[in-house]
Design a protein around this motif. Sequence first.
Motif: not given
Length: 228
Positions: A58, A61-62, A85, A88
Motif C-alpha cells: 500500500d 492508492d489502495g 481501513d 483500502a
Amino acid sequence: MTVGIVLVSHSAKLAEGLAELAAQMAPDVRIVPAGGLPDGGGIGTDYDEVVAATQRADSGDGVVLLYDLGSAQMTAELAVESLADPSAAVVVDAPLVEGAVAAAVAAQGGANAKAVGEAAASAGVAPDLAAAEPSAAGEEGVVEKEFTLTNDVGLHARPAAVVVRSLAEFEAEVSIRLGEQEADAHSVLALMSLGARQGDRIVVRARGLQAAEAVAKVAELVESNFGE
C-alpha cells in the motif's frame, strides 16, 4: 503512487515467480508475493504474512489482492478485514497468472483500485480476437499503418505490456491486426493471443482525437524494438 498488488498463493515459489514476471511489465508498481507457510514451512497460506504483504504493497492508492485456491481467498479476506481501513484493499476473484499480468499493467498505467481489480477479473474472459474487416478508404478519423516486427520475440508479454501502457495516455481506440485476426491494443492478453513473431507484419489502426499520435507512438516502439 500506484495501486499495489498482493499475490496470495499456497506456494512461496509460485508467488515469488509471478511477482517477478508481473514486475517486468509494471516496474513502478509494488507487487508483493505472499505465498507458503512461515520459515519455509511448506505449502499453505499464512494470515500474518498476507497482512504484512498488504501493508507493504500500500503506497496510498489502495491494494488489490489476488489468490490461487479457495483457502487462499479466505486468508486474503480475513487479512483485509483486519486492516485499519479495510476499504483500502480489495480481494478479486481472477485467474492468478493472467489476472496478475492484467492488474499490473493497469496499475502501471495509473488506474485506480476499482479499475485494476476489474482488469484482473476480466482476464478470466477469453481475449476477443475479432476477424479483421477491410478498412474503408479515407474513413474519417481513422489512421492506419503497417509495420514489420524486428524484435526477437515479437509481441510477447513484455512488449505487449509496453504497448498497452504507452497507449493509455492517448484518446484513441487502437487495434492491431495480424493476418485475419485483430486485437484490442489496450489488452495485454489480447495482443499476446495474436501470436505475432519476429518478421510478422502487423497493421495498427486507430480512431479518435489522438489517433495519429497513437499510431506514431506504436511506430516509435516498433522501431526501438520495444526497448529490448
